[in-house]
Scaffold this motif. Structure first.
Motif, PDB file in Angstrom:
ATOM      1  N   MET A  59       0.855  -1.173   0.000  1.00  0.00           N
ATOM      2  CA  MET A  59       0.000   0.000   0.000  1.00  0.00           C
ATOM      3  C   MET A  59       0.901   1.236   0.000  1.00  0.00           C
ATOM      4  O   MET A  59       1.903   1.288   0.698  1.00  0.00           O
ATOM      5  CB  MET A  59      -0.898  -0.030   1.240  1.00  0.00           C
ATOM      6  N   ILE A  60       0.515   2.214  -0.783  1.00  0.00           N
ATOM      7  CA  ILE A  60       1.276   3.463  -0.871  1.00  0.00           C
ATOM      8  C   ILE A  60       0.430   4.606  -0.328  1.00  0.00           C
ATOM      9  O   ILE A  60      -0.719   4.779  -0.713  1.00  0.00           O
ATOM     10  CB  ILE A  60       1.699   3.757  -2.319  1.00  0.00           C
ATOM     11  N   ILE A  61       1.019   5.359   0.583  1.00  0.00           N
ATOM     12  CA  ILE A  61       0.364   6.517   1.191  1.00  0.00           C
ATOM     13  C   ILE A  61       1.130   7.755   0.756  1.00  0.00           C
ATOM     14  O   ILE A  61       2.359   7.806   0.877  1.00  0.00           O
ATOM     15  CB  ILE A  61       0.374   6.411   2.736  1.00  0.00           C
ATOM     16  N   LYS A  62       0.413   8.758   0.270  1.00  0.00           N
ATOM     17  CA  LYS A  62       1.039  10.021  -0.113  1.00  0.00           C
ATOM     18  C   LYS A  62       0.921  11.001   1.047  1.00  0.00           C
ATOM     19  O   LYS A  62      -0.152  11.162   1.621  1.00  0.00           O
ATOM     20  CB  LYS A  62       0.377  10.590  -1.366  1.00  0.00           C
ATOM     21  N   PHE A  63       2.051  11.640   1.363  1.00  0.00           N
ATOM     22  CA  PHE A  63       2.108  12.614   2.450  1.00  0.00           C
ATOM     23  C   PHE A  63       2.550  13.950   1.863  1.00  0.00           C
ATOM     24  O   PHE A  63       3.653  14.073   1.350  1.00  0.00           O
ATOM     25  CB  PHE A  63       3.095  12.154   3.532  1.00  0.00           C
ATOM     26  N   TYR A  64       1.661  14.926   1.911  1.00  0.00           N
ATOM     27  CA  TYR A  64       1.944  16.259   1.360  1.00  0.00           C
ATOM     28  C   TYR A  64       2.290  17.214   2.498  1.00  0.00           C
ATOM     29  O   TYR A  64       1.567  17.290   3.500  1.00  0.00           O
ATOM     30  CB  TYR A  64       0.722  16.801   0.613  1.00  0.00           C
ATOM     31  N   SER A  65       3.393  17.926   2.332  1.00  0.00           N
ATOM     32  CA  SER A  65       3.831  18.877   3.355  1.00  0.00           C
ATOM     33  C   SER A  65       4.705  19.932   2.698  1.00  0.00           C
ATOM     34  O   SER A  65       4.810  19.990   1.473  1.00  0.00           O
ATOM     35  CB  SER A  65       4.607  18.149   4.458  1.00  0.00           C
ATOM     36  N   LYS A  66       5.335  20.759   3.523  1.00  0.00           N
ATOM     37  CA  LYS A  66       6.311  21.725   3.022  1.00  0.00           C
ATOM     38  C   LYS A  66       7.387  21.902   4.088  1.00  0.00           C
ATOM     39  O   LYS A  66       7.172  21.578   5.254  1.00  0.00           O
ATOM     40  CB  LYS A  66       5.650  23.059   2.667  1.00  0.00           C
ATOM     41  N   GLU A  70      -2.958  11.055   1.865  1.00  0.00           N
ATOM     42  CA  GLU A  70      -3.826  10.636   0.767  1.00  0.00           C
ATOM     43  C   GLU A  70      -3.600   9.163   0.469  1.00  0.00           C
ATOM     44  O   GLU A  70      -2.469   8.682   0.469  1.00  0.00           O
ATOM     45  CB  GLU A  70      -3.497  11.493  -0.460  1.00  0.00           C
ATOM     46  N   HIS A  71      -4.691   8.440   0.211  1.00  0.00           N
ATOM     47  CA  HIS A  71      -4.608   7.025  -0.152  1.00  0.00           C
ATOM     48  C   HIS A  71      -5.582   6.768  -1.296  1.00  0.00           C
ATOM     49  O   HIS A  71      -6.761   7.105  -1.198  1.00  0.00           O
ATOM     50  CB  HIS A  71      -4.959   6.144   1.054  1.00  0.00           C
ATOM     51  N   ASN A  72      -5.080   6.202  -2.378  1.00  0.00           N
ATOM     52  CA  ASN A  72      -5.892   5.921  -3.570  1.00  0.00           C
ATOM     53  C   ASN A  72      -6.640   7.151  -4.071  1.00  0.00           C
ATOM     54  O   ASN A  72      -7.804   7.069  -4.472  1.00  0.00           O
ATOM     55  CB  ASN A  72      -6.883   4.784  -3.298  1.00  0.00           C
ATOM     56  N   GLY A  73      -6.004   8.304  -4.002  1.00  0.00           N
ATOM     57  CA  GLY A  73      -6.593   9.532  -4.507  1.00  0.00           C
ATOM     58  C   GLY A  73      -7.562  10.219  -3.561  1.00  0.00           C
ATOM     59  O   GLY A  73      -8.091  11.280  -3.872  1.00  0.00           O
ATOM     60  N   ASP A  74      -7.804   9.627  -2.396  1.00  0.00           N
ATOM     61  CA  ASP A  74      -8.711  10.205  -1.408  1.00  0.00           C
ATOM     62  C   ASP A  74      -7.939  10.757  -0.222  1.00  0.00           C
ATOM     63  O   ASP A  74      -6.990  10.120   0.264  1.00  0.00           O
ATOM     64  CB  ASP A  74      -9.697   9.150  -0.883  1.00  0.00           C
ATOM     65  N   VAL A  75      -8.345  11.920   0.255  1.00  0.00           N
ATOM     66  CA  VAL A  75      -7.728  12.492   1.453  1.00  0.00           C
ATOM     67  C   VAL A  75      -8.227  11.710   2.660  1.00  0.00           C
ATOM     68  O   VAL A  75      -9.429  11.615   2.906  1.00  0.00           O
ATOM     69  CB  VAL A  75      -8.067  13.989   1.592  1.00  0.00           C
ATOM     70  N   LEU A  97      -6.115   7.814  11.379  1.00  0.00           N
ATOM     71  CA  LEU A  97      -5.266   7.250  10.333  1.00  0.00           C
ATOM     72  C   LEU A  97      -5.320   5.725  10.345  1.00  0.00           C
ATOM     73  O   LEU A  97      -5.472   5.095   9.300  1.00  0.00           O
ATOM     74  CB  LEU A  97      -3.822   7.729  10.497  1.00  0.00           C
ATOM     75  N   TYR A  98      -5.226   5.132  11.527  1.00  0.00           N
ATOM     76  CA  TYR A  98      -5.240   3.679  11.630  1.00  0.00           C
ATOM     77  C   TYR A  98      -6.536   3.099  11.073  1.00  0.00           C
ATOM     78  O   TYR A  98      -6.522   2.185  10.262  1.00  0.00           O
ATOM     79  CB  TYR A  98      -5.034   3.244  13.084  1.00  0.00           C
ATOM     80  N   GLU A  99      -7.656   3.649  11.496  1.00  0.00           N
ATOM     81  CA  GLU A  99      -8.960   3.146  11.025  1.00  0.00           C
ATOM     82  C   GLU A  99      -9.102   3.276   9.519  1.00  0.00           C
ATOM     83  O   GLU A  99      -9.643   2.383   8.859  1.00  0.00           O
ATOM     84  CB  GLU A  99     -10.099   3.906  11.719  1.00  0.00           C
ATOM     85  N   ALA A 100      -8.640   4.357   8.957  1.00  0.00           N
ATOM     86  CA  ALA A 100      -8.764   4.591   7.516  1.00  0.00           C
ATOM     87  C   ALA A 100      -7.855   3.666   6.703  1.00  0.00           C
ATOM     88  O   ALA A 100      -8.193   3.291   5.576  1.00  0.00           O
ATOM     89  CB  ALA A 100      -8.458   6.043   7.184  1.00  0.00           C
ATOM     90  N   LEU A 101      -6.717   3.287   7.273  1.00  0.00           N
ATOM     91  CA  LEU A 101      -5.723   2.531   6.509  1.00  0.00           C
ATOM     92  C   LEU A 101      -5.718   1.039   6.797  1.00  0.00           C
ATOM     93  O   LEU A 101      -5.114   0.277   6.044  1.00  0.00           O
ATOM     94  CB  LEU A 101      -4.326   3.109   6.782  1.00  0.00           C
ATOM     95  N   VAL A 102      -6.371   0.607   7.844  1.00  0.00           N
ATOM     96  CA  VAL A 102      -6.310  -0.805   8.230  1.00  0.00           C
ATOM     97  C   VAL A 102      -7.078  -1.715   7.283  1.00  0.00           C
ATOM     98  O   VAL A 102      -6.749  -2.880   7.155  1.00  0.00           O
ATOM     99  CB  VAL A 102      -6.784  -1.010   9.699  1.00  0.00           C
ATOM    100  N   ASP A 103      -8.041  -1.213   6.560  1.00  0.00           N
ATOM    101  CA  ASP A 103      -8.856  -2.071   5.669  1.00  0.00           C
ATOM    102  C   ASP A 103      -8.105  -2.607   4.524  1.00  0.00           C
ATOM    103  O   ASP A 103      -7.415  -2.366   3.788  1.00  0.00           O
ATOM    104  CB  ASP A 103     -10.083  -1.295   5.180  1.00  0.00           C
TER     105      ASP A 103
END
Length: 77
Positions: A1-8, A55-60, A71-77
């Motif tokens: 699984m790939i998670i995108k992390f946007y920051s500056k 972001e995961h699969n194009g969804d924030v 974060l855990y609940e959103a990514l554990v599935d």
């Protein structure tokens, strides 16, 4: 699984958010792709007031103040 992390750079909330994401990563196997919004005009326009953004699969999944439980609940599935 790939998670995108946007920051500056020089973003305290982003540093805390990445730390929280890495704690979640200890319990769920995923790869973090880090994006600097200052190097990407489209990401800058989209997320400049929201960072950090996960972001995961194009969804924030979550933005701003990141927390482990959300974060855990959103990514554990």
């Amino acid at each position: 699984m790939i998670i995108k992390f946007y920051s500056k750079p020089d973003c305290g909330l982003c540093i805390e958010g990445l730390h929280t994401l890495k704690i979640v990563q200890e319990d769920i196997d995923f790869t973090i792709e880090h994006y600097n919004i200052e190097e990407d005009d489209e990401a800058h326009e989209k997320y400049m007031l929201m960072i950090p953004v996960v972001e995961h699969n194009g969804d924030v999944v979550q933005y701003g103040q990141l927390d482990y439980a959300t974060l855990y609940e959103a990514l554990v599935d």
